[in-house]
Design an enzyme around this catalytic site. Structure first.
Site, PDB file in Angstrom:
ATOM      1  N   CYS A 117     -10.633   0.399   7.665  1.00  0.00           N
ATOM      2  CA  CYS A 117     -10.179   1.837   7.798  1.00  0.00           C
ATOM      3  C   CYS A 117     -10.629   2.920   7.168  1.00  0.00           C
ATOM      4  CB  CYS A 117      -8.337   1.642   7.569  1.00  0.00           C
ATOM      5  SG  CYS A 117      -8.186   1.072   5.849  1.00  0.00           S
TER       6      CYS A 117
ATOM      7  N   GLU B 173       0.876  -1.322  -0.074  1.00  0.00           N
ATOM      8  CA  GLU B 173       0.145  -0.031  -0.087  1.00  0.00           C
ATOM      9  C   GLU B 173       0.952   1.229  -0.036  1.00  0.00           C
ATOM     10  OE1 GLU B 173      -2.244  -1.025   3.826  1.00  0.00           O
ATOM     11  OE2 GLU B 173      -3.708  -1.505   2.624  1.00  0.00           O
TER      12      GLU B 173
HETATM   13  O1  FUB Z   1      -2.952  -0.855   9.221  1.00  0.00           O
HETATM   14  C1  FUB Z   1      -4.079   0.110   9.495  1.00  0.00           C
HETATM   15  C2  FUB Z   1      -4.520   0.416   8.311  1.00  0.00           C
HETATM   16  O2  FUB Z   1      -4.914  -0.786   7.554  1.00  0.00           O
HETATM   17  C3  FUB Z   1      -3.712   1.072   7.483  1.00  0.00           C
HETATM   18  O3  FUB Z   1      -3.915   2.593   7.914  1.00  0.00           O
HETATM   19  C4  FUB Z   1      -4.475   1.155   5.904  1.00  0.00           C
HETATM   20  O4  FUB Z   1      -3.404   1.632   5.076  1.00  0.00           O
HETATM   21  C5  FUB Z   1      -4.747  -0.441   5.954  1.00  0.00           C
HETATM   22  O5  FUB Z   1      -3.433  -1.116   5.830  1.00  0.00           O
HETATM   23 ZN    ZN Z   2      -8.090   2.812   4.579  1.00  0.00          ZN
END
Ligand code: FUB
Ligand code: ZN
Length: 704
Positions: free
Chosen positions: A454, A358
């Site tokens: 999230c 990501e």
């Molecule tokens: O790791 C917590 C959240 O989940 C992150 O902020 C997002 O990018 C997702 O990976």
């Molecule tokens: Zn998110």
């Protein structure tokens, strides 16, 4: 840094958003997202993955049943997804003693309560406040005597707390808890959750720090850095600022802390999750920069690693730089900002193009159909921008803040508020997102909810709090970074000025700012966006009419009390019953990307005002890759700009002359010849509104 130019976000209780565009979004959050999310937190959505969030708090607080595991030996749960989600063997019969969900599941509550807090400032709601108070009781009941509050370890055994900072997100949970607690406190004056957050932060301030007996670790997932600053600003307790600064300064020092803890864990767990030196594993190979820890943060210049984490860190760095007058840290923030904007930003305001980790990809790698561009990352870019604006009002920050908000942040939520995008591609076609393994992260339709939820709650908290991005203030200046219909009161010493903004932006460039005071001296700092070159400004001050203009980006008139710096028009006056009107030209822009962006060679994207546009199949037909924007015809005839309400609220669509390449015959390869083309008109709709009229192709970049 010129301290006199610093500003702070406006108190949300002093501002009321009346804007047609934003009020609609806020009402969606209030009526749809917040109640839905509460059901989700309590696992009451029949066809969505359970969250287990409130359930975990109840287990941790012994509310499900008397449990003995508290404080006992750590039993690592069986993870099932990406190594970090624990699910019950029988989903209908979860074990009443166990923790379920992601290690950071507690943050679902924290983001919800934050959105609730902001929403209550705009729309008081006794019923909602009662539910929120009840939820806070459950959360606080889970807190340990020493202040620790993370249900994953409380349930699984505290003897391994803070032993896996890299992956287990305890400090991320702390950060979100603080953010939620402060928002709820500021909205309602109730401090139960704030006190819980302070106790957890106090505990962390004992565990982490520079002293010999303290842990030299730092958050695997950043946010605590900026949250601790917020806690410091609310409580005045410097210990929180110091802890934030410690986390920032220690990141990137050698040896790499996450290798140290990995080594220690291997001693008692008999295995390493990520073996250093295991070059075959992407996460191992890239572990330093994935965590923005490849060098001390003050030496960094490039935005790297997990995008959401990165932008949280940069936000915290900007906060600490401002509060500590730290020029070196500020310079790093500026370099990183410029790097994002010059090499790593989508035209939709999205960042973090790579689905691998990501993360931010290498410079100019901005894939369209494979884009990650997580909604949360765009939201955090907005946070970073606002913090840079607090240090210095410069439209290079507010332009991008606006671009991210109006495009990727809003595209994250359907127009009815009932479904969400996590990933925000700039091009989709059905076989692409449905059958292609490489694009498993891309969805062609918004989802109702996510196991790793999230993004939806982050949209909720950002939309409910949008006024805090629109305005910041210093003692005698009100900064208007975004234009939205709103009413607010600006205090200047013992006096007040009532400010009322009316506008039909983002569709029409006219803005009226009415001011009412008793001759109160105040400066209005008004952003002149880069998307306009010509602005007519006129204002009355104590009834006297003054005209000024921005022509081709330059202030045209020399008037006492008026200046223009870094894209902000400053007008100082002793305001009585006065009005400033701005009339922004809103031309259509047809942009090409820098030709280092391989994906976009020979293509253009269309914008107007803050809105980025796209083509959808339902307006233009299939095979959008065959469509071309006819630049010559567009230059001659321009675009047809029309208002319409077919999406249930006012939007502006654009029609631009184009060509459609005729599909080839059956041959896969043939001798090159001129493409056969048909004249057509391309119909563009705002990117944020795509995929609200059924499933189909979409593209932002169009061939020319
Ligand atoms: O790791 C917590 C959240 O989940 C992150 O902020 C997002 O990018 C997702 O990976
Ligand atoms: Zn998110």
């Amino acid at each position: 840094m010129e301290q006199s130019r610093f500003s702070s976000p406006i108190d949300l209780k002093q501002v009321h958003v009346t804007d047609e565009f934003w009020h609609r979004e806020q009402e969606l959050v209030r009526k749809e997202v917040i109640p839905y999310q509460w059901e989700a937190l309590n696992d009451r959505i029949p066809d969505a993955a359970p969250s287990y969030c409130m359930r975990n708090f109840k287990v941790a607080g012994n509310m499900m049943k008397e449990k003995s595991a508290k404080g006992s030996s750590y039993v690592a749960p069986t993870y099932t997804f990406r190594g970090f989600e624990a699910l019950p063997e029988d989903k209908n019969n979860p074990d009443p003693d166990k923790f379920y969900g992601f290690v950071f599941q507690d943050t679902d509550f924290s983001k919800w309560i934050e959105a609730v807090g902001y929403s209550l400032t705009q729309h008081p709601d006794e019923e909602l406040e009662k539910i929120a108070d009840g939820a806070i009781d459950i959360v606080c009941a889970a807190q340990l005597e020493n202040g620790y509050l993370d249900t994953y370890y409380i349930i699984n055994g505290m003897d391994r707390a803070f032993t896996n900072l890299r992956d287990h997100h305890e400090l991320y949970c702390l950060g979100h808890l603080i953010e939620g607690a402060v928002a709820y406190y500021q909205a309602t004056g109730k401090d139960k959750l704030l006190k819980a957050a302070m106790r957890f932060a106090d505990y962390c301030a004992e565990v982490f720090g520079p002293e010999e007996n303290q842990c030299k670790g730092y958050p695997g997932h950043e946010i605590a850095e900026m949250a601790l600053v917020r806690l410091y600003e609310v409580t005045g307790d410097k210990k929180y600022l110091d802890l934030s600064k410690f986390f920032i300064d220690v990141r990137g020092t050698k040896p790499f802390y996450f290798d140290i803890e990995d080594e220690e864990r291997a001693g008692y767990e008999g295995r390493k999750y990520h073996k250093p030196g295991d070059e075959g594993n992407w996460f191992v190979r890239n572990r330093y920069w994935y965590h923005q820890a490849h060098k001390p943060v003050r030496e960094q210049s490039e935005a790297v690693g997990h995008a959401v984490r990165g932008v949280y860190l940069y936000s915290g760095m900007a906060d600490v730089a401002r509060l500590c007058g730290d020029e070196e840290l500020y310079a790093a923030c500026e370099r990183i900002w410029d790097n994002i904007v010059n090499e790593k930003l989508y035209i939709t305001g999205g960042i973090g193009g790579s689905h691998m980790g990501e993360s931010f990809s290498y410079p100019y790698d901005l894939p369209n159909d494979m884009a990650y561009s997580e909604t949360c990352a765009a939201i955090r870019l907005v946070f970073f921008a606002r913090r840079m604006l607090q240090i210095k009002a410069d439209r290079k920050y507010s332009d991008v803040m606006e671009q991210a908000l109006y495009n990727t942040v809003l595209s994250g939520m359907a127009l009815d508020g009932k479904s969400f995008f996590y990933v925000n591609p700039l091009e989709v076609w059905e076989e692409g997102w449905d059958r292609d393994e490489r694009k498993l992260h891309v969805k062609g339709v918004r989802q109702k909810w996510f196991g790793c939820a999230c993004c939806p709650p982050n949209i909720a908290r950002t939309v409910s709090n949008v006024a805090s991005y629109a305005y910041t203030e210093s003692v005698d200046t009100l900064y208007v970074h975004l234009y939205m219909g709103s009413e607010l009161t600006k205090k200047v010493g013992d006096s007040e000025v009532d400010v009322k903004v009316e506008t039909a932006l983002p569709w029409d460039g006219k803005v009226s700012v009415k001011l009412h005071g008793e001759g109160v001296p105040m400066t209005m700092a008004l952003r002149i966006p880069t998307w306009t070159e010509n602005v007519k400004v006129s204002y009355t001050c104590q009834g006297e009419l003054v005209n000024v203009g921005i022509v081709k980006g330059q202030l045209n008139d020399s008037v006492a009390g008026v200046s223009y710096n870094d894209g902000y028009l400053y007008i100082t006056g002793n305001w009585e019953d006065d009005e400033i009107t701005l009339d922004f030209d809103m031309p259509v822009h047809v942009y090409k990307a820098n030709n280092k962006v391989r994906e976009n060679i020979g293509k253009v994207a269309v914008t107007r005002g803050p809105i980025t546009y796209c083509l959808e199949e339902c307006d233009n037909g299939k095979n959008l890759h065959l469509y071309k924007l006819d630049v010559a015809a567009y230059k001659e005839k321009g675009a047809i700009i029309s208002e319409n309400t077919e999406l249930g609220h006012k939007i502006v669509t654009l029609e631009i002359p184009g060509k459609k390449v005729v599909l080839d015959g059956a041959e896969l390869y043939e001798e090159v010849c001129a493409e056969k083309e048909e004249e057509t008109t391309l119909k563009f709709v705002p990117y944020y509104a795509w995929n609200n009229r059924g499933v189909g192709e979409m593209t932002v970049w169009v061939r020319v």
